[in-house]
Design a protein around this motif. Sequence first.
Motif, PDB file in Angstrom:
ATOM      1  N   TYR A  42      33.527  19.194 -11.890  1.00  0.00           N
ATOM      2  CA  TYR A  42      32.322  19.375 -11.068  1.00  0.00           C
ATOM      3  C   TYR A  42      31.626  20.695 -11.385  1.00  0.00           C
ATOM      4  CZ  TYR A  42      32.509  15.186  -8.206  1.00  0.00           C
ATOM      5  OH  TYR A  42      32.451  13.875  -7.786  1.00  0.00           O
ATOM      6  N   PHE A  60      21.062   8.458  -8.300  1.00  0.00           N
ATOM      7  CA  PHE A  60      21.051   9.056  -6.962  1.00  0.00           C
ATOM      8  C   PHE A  60      22.429   9.595  -6.604  1.00  0.00           C
ATOM      9  CE2 PHE A  60      17.641   5.932  -7.063  1.00  0.00           C
ATOM     10  CZ  PHE A  60      16.576   6.668  -6.579  1.00  0.00           C
ATOM     11  N   GLN A  61      22.472  10.332  -5.497  1.00  0.00           N
ATOM     12  CA  GLN A  61      23.708  10.887  -4.957  1.00  0.00           C
ATOM     13  C   GLN A  61      24.820   9.837  -4.962  1.00  0.00           C
ATOM     14  OE1 GLN A  61      24.602  13.803  -3.916  1.00  0.00           O
ATOM     15  NE2 GLN A  61      25.893  13.634  -2.132  1.00  0.00           N
ATOM     16  N   PRO A  62      25.913  10.086  -5.693  1.00  0.00           N
ATOM     17  CA  PRO A  62      26.968   9.069  -5.776  1.00  0.00           C
ATOM     18  C   PRO A  62      27.784   8.996  -4.495  1.00  0.00           C
ATOM     19  CG  PRO A  62      27.652  11.061  -6.914  1.00  0.00           C
ATOM     20  CD  PRO A  62      26.222  11.298  -6.458  1.00  0.00           C
ATOM     21  N   ARG A  63      28.206   7.793  -4.141  1.00  0.00           N
ATOM     22  CA  ARG A  63      29.005   7.600  -2.938  1.00  0.00           C
ATOM     23  C   ARG A  63      30.331   6.932  -3.237  1.00  0.00           C
ATOM     24  NH1 ARG A  63      25.166   6.633   2.143  1.00  0.00           N
ATOM     25  NH2 ARG A  63      26.645   8.163   2.895  1.00  0.00           N
ATOM     26  N   ARG A 114      41.179   8.542  -2.906  1.00  0.00           N
ATOM     27  CA  ARG A 114      40.104   8.908  -1.976  1.00  0.00           C
ATOM     28  C   ARG A 114      40.201  10.357  -1.525  1.00  0.00           C
ATOM     29  NH1 ARG A 114      37.514   5.017   2.737  1.00  0.00           N
ATOM     30  NH2 ARG A 114      36.793   6.684   4.085  1.00  0.00           N
ATOM     31  N   GLU A 171      36.966  12.801  -1.690  1.00  0.00           N
ATOM     32  CA  GLU A 171      36.136  13.031  -0.503  1.00  0.00           C
ATOM     33  C   GLU A 171      35.480  14.410  -0.454  1.00  0.00           C
ATOM     34  OE1 GLU A 171      36.967  11.717   3.337  1.00  0.00           O
ATOM     35  OE2 GLU A 171      37.064   9.615   2.734  1.00  0.00           O
ATOM     36  N   TYR A 231      34.004  15.715  -2.576  1.00  0.00           N
ATOM     37  CA  TYR A 231      32.798  15.594  -3.396  1.00  0.00           C
ATOM     38  C   TYR A 231      31.864  14.508  -2.881  1.00  0.00           C
ATOM     39  CZ  TYR A 231      35.729  18.550  -6.197  1.00  0.00           C
ATOM     40  OH  TYR A 231      36.532  19.593  -6.600  1.00  0.00           O
ATOM     41  N   GLY A 232      32.119  14.027  -1.666  1.00  0.00           N
ATOM     42  CA  GLY A 232      31.227  13.041  -1.060  1.00  0.00           C
ATOM     43  C   GLY A 232      31.411  11.626  -1.579  1.00  0.00           C
ATOM     44  N   ILE A 233      32.516  11.385  -2.265  1.00  0.00           N
ATOM     45  CA  ILE A 233      32.823  10.056  -2.814  1.00  0.00           C
ATOM     46  C   ILE A 233      33.886   9.441  -1.923  1.00  0.00           C
ATOM     47  CG2 ILE A 233      33.810   8.820  -4.798  1.00  0.00           C
ATOM     48  CD1 ILE A 233      31.152  10.098  -5.470  1.00  0.00           C
ATOM     49  N   TYR A 234      33.550   8.337  -1.276  1.00  0.00           N
ATOM     50  CA  TYR A 234      34.518   7.765  -0.325  1.00  0.00           C
ATOM     51  C   TYR A 234      34.612   6.249  -0.409  1.00  0.00           C
ATOM     52  CZ  TYR A 234      30.744   5.904   2.376  1.00  0.00           C
ATOM     53  OH  TYR A 234      29.656   5.163   2.747  1.00  0.00           O
ATOM     54  N   ASP A 254      23.795   6.205  -3.658  1.00  0.00           N
ATOM     55  CA  ASP A 254      22.881   5.855  -2.566  1.00  0.00           C
ATOM     56  C   ASP A 254      21.742   5.042  -3.137  1.00  0.00           C
ATOM     57  OD1 ASP A 254      23.936   6.897  -0.294  1.00  0.00           O
ATOM     58  OD2 ASP A 254      22.855   8.782  -0.415  1.00  0.00           O
ATOM     59  N   GLU A 273      21.870  15.491  -8.060  1.00  0.00           N
ATOM     60  CA  GLU A 273      22.389  14.147  -7.796  1.00  0.00           C
ATOM     61  C   GLU A 273      22.839  13.488  -9.101  1.00  0.00           C
ATOM     62  OE1 GLU A 273      19.866  13.283  -3.674  1.00  0.00           O
ATOM     63  OE2 GLU A 273      19.556  11.970  -5.391  1.00  0.00           O
ATOM     64  N   LEU A 310      26.095  15.202 -10.120  1.00  0.00           N
ATOM     65  CA  LEU A 310      27.216  14.799  -9.268  1.00  0.00           C
ATOM     66  C   LEU A 310      27.706  13.402  -9.651  1.00  0.00           C
ATOM     67  CD1 LEU A 310      25.887  16.187  -5.858  1.00  0.00           C
ATOM     68  CD2 LEU A 310      27.983  16.934  -7.013  1.00  0.00           C
ATOM     69  N   ARG A 366      25.176  10.655   6.375  1.00  0.00           N
ATOM     70  CA  ARG A 366      26.553  10.450   5.895  1.00  0.00           C
ATOM     71  C   ARG A 366      27.580  10.703   6.977  1.00  0.00           C
ATOM     72  NH1 ARG A 366      26.965  12.000  -0.343  1.00  0.00           N
ATOM     73  NH2 ARG A 366      28.050  10.036  -0.206  1.00  0.00           N
ATOM     74  N   TYR A 425      30.694   8.162   7.125  1.00  0.00           N
ATOM     75  CA  TYR A 425      32.148   8.291   6.980  1.00  0.00           C
ATOM     76  C   TYR A 425      32.644   9.699   7.248  1.00  0.00           C
ATOM     77  CZ  TYR A 425      31.480  10.969   2.787  1.00  0.00           C
ATOM     78  OH  TYR A 425      31.128  11.968   1.933  1.00  0.00           O
TER      79      TYR A 425
END
Lengths: 458, 458
Positions: A39, A358-361, A380, A384, A386-389, A416, A438, A441, B361, B389
């Motif tokens: 990252y 876009f912002q990855p989820r 997970r 998390e 890093y906003g990935i869930y 997103d 974004e 990321l 989020r 989440y």
Amino acid sequence: MRFPTPLASVAALCAATLFNPVRAAEGTAADEKMLRAIYTAALTNGPAYEHLRELTTKYPGRLAGSKNLEGAVQWGEALLKATGADRTELQPAMVPHWERGAKESIAIVGGVKLTAVALGGSVPTPAGGLRAPVVEVQSLAALKTTDVKGKIVFFNRPMNPEYINPGLSYRDAGDQRNQGPGEAAKYGAVGALVRSLTHAHDDVPHTGATTYPPDGPKIPAAALSTIAADNLSAALKLDSSLTVEMTINSRWFEDAPSHNVIGELRGSEHPEQIIVVGGHLDAWDIAPGAHDDGSGVVQSIEVMRLLKAAGYQPRHTLRVVLFTNEENGTRGATAYSTAVQEKKEQHLFALETDNGGFQPRGFNLGNPAGNAARRAARWRGLFEPYGIYSFSDGVGGTDVHPLLAQGTTVAGLTPDSQRYFDIHHTTEDSIDKVNPRELELGAAAMASLIYLVDQYGL
Amino acid sequence: MRFPTPLASVAALCAATLFNPVRAAEGTAADEKMLRAIYTAALTNGPAYEHLRELTTKYPGRLAGSKNLEGAVQWGEALLKATGADRTELQPAMVPHWERGAKESIAIVGGVKLTAVALGGSVPTPAGGLRAPVVEVQSLAALKTTDVKGKIVFFNRPMNPEYINPGLSYRDAGDQRNQGPGEAAKYGAVGALVRSLTHAHDDVPHTGATTYPPDGPKIPAAALSTIAADNLSAALKLDSSLTVEMTINSRWFEDAPSHNVIGELRGSEHPEQIIVVGGHLDAWDIAPGAHDDGSGVVQSIEVMRLLKAAGYQPRHTLRVVLFTNEENGTRGATAYSTAVQEKKEQHLFALETDNGGFQPRGFNLGNPAGNAARRAARWRGLFEPYGIYSFSDGVGGTDVHPLLAQGTTVAGLTPDSQRYFDIHHTTEDSIDKVNPRELELGAAAMASLIYLVDQYGL
């Protein structure tokens, strides 16, 4: 991204994956440290956004058969070399070649001009244009009960706003664009207009492929902007006998030569076992193709750079694939999976990024055993921060999907998507709609997943 | 959003919450159904985006003391009435009144103009402007070892890109803007220039409040765009003796009258117990204030509409509060919390939305016992289908934070923030940067949380 294909039956697929290493240290501080290094490399002076600027500026509208697509092919190979690929390859594929020709024009006769764009693959109108009365329908089913003979059929069902994921709304409304014109032709219609596939209410028309049944008649087809669709619908309420004039100047040519671009980092332990990461190089003729899928292209190349920058040497061969012709033929994907089969290459994992930068989820994942998402979800906790869930069941994407049938675990990045269909397949799909962080990321999330799969398997 | 305040010590706070109902049906199909009804109401012809268009078009730059802020106050009360509030109130607060005056101008003498904006609260330059040599520093600490006497101090530390949450980068770099000019003045500096607080590399300057120590000298202060900051830094490397000319025409006036806008739905079971949802009406003088915090204003009003549209009658009184003067004084928040204390009102929960109208989020939450986030996380299963989440520890936001000291559980909506600081406190914070569905999804997430708190407590 083009219209998503349904999941092929996986019942007949080989249930065993090729790859089941046992390694002890999974999920420890070393993994946390590696993700942090990835990252940091992505967010600190990373080149991905500048690469995207170059691709979309030099090679916009890189549709199959165009000079810009083959320019992008050369650009992609050079960039993979510059990023440190041990080996590059241009893998040939013959691709369909359709051109829009002079700009289309759609207008209510005696009334307003309707902002429109021909659908990809549309046949042209007769010389001098086509004039016909219009009939509005909300579904393909309505063709059975509506007199469309000699008329222009106007498919005007909006995308359903109730889905949280606009991709599902897109899929639900997409039959109008994809099959609507071909179906209407069967019932004697002479032309088709389709409401743009978007939640946005504006004057920007969205193109995309339409397909005719191979043995049926073909009629010219265009998408209207959502404002134009509303205007036409309102005008029809006032005068159900109004006539529309369409002029489309498109042309089909012979199939053209194109290429998938491949670049590899040779694996240190199992060079014969391959992990793929890729996106598609082509874009609609009217679109700069920044989110669809310039983002995926530069993110895939960035994955290679990030692993090197984080000091990570992959155990298996990392192969970046920039697919050709995803939008209107998927001949690149076919050429790739055919070559895998012919060469009996071992593919462990294939990750696609074709849902916008876009912002990855999270990720969608699929394998023959049906447990890939569940297995990935064990990471997970690492993701998390890093906003990935989100780890959901899926088929990766159009270009890697064929590999699933060969036993490969496939995956797709899930960003997103609320903004995606505002600009998808339009002139507005330009770099100013992409946020550099974004984009970065997303690449970091992909590199992190590939690191974990390379280390621990999936 | 202004510069975040640190968490006040909660050790001395009352540890018991007021509210501990026990209800049996938590987390069942009825809850799922209610959330679905709320989201459907939000995404189907919801008015929030049109409200935001009206607010930002009619009342841009609604800084404390301005006519536009008081216009927005009237607009907000009328909209709350139209949305079905049982009771509305304009709660008075005297607010600071600072005006920019004629546009500022900053230039390298004999060189380029530097795109800049005066910081909110800055004193003006002397009549005819200020000319002085410039010295670049990276931190407030550097003031101790740098000769700044008679000079313009140029704070040029960029936001750190390594944080995943740009809010943390903003906080880390924010001392330069918030305290830098006041501190530099103590060491004899005559002016201050501050690199804009943003990850974006462009020519858009970002304003925001600067504060001087009450008993210290005050010097004029402006933010440079990141490009202007880079240009100035490069010019200083070539000629360390260069001179900059600053002209700032700002002026302080007497405190002005303003108002918090309050609208209520009376609770069916415990009308004396209050749940607050709010955002702030004011915006920087140069900004339309679409994300900061027009989005929060219309989302808060939308929460009331959504609960009604979903057929839900709150058990406790739902109070929408549109705070005044968040950006440069927080007098609205002070007036509100003071009134709560004086009237001994029971506040169960206060939810703020002041982090932009982006894809939501999750929430940050705080209570005196320190377990609010953990308690809210029990609803994660209900929220995940909607992309919510994250339940993290926090203090809600600037406007509701004072209520925490009174025992209230506070919360803030947490949207994606990667794009927020690209436009924060600038002329670019306009409605075209807000996506209608992201705005609606935020309001639906807030209404869902309030429904659950109203039903089951937190």
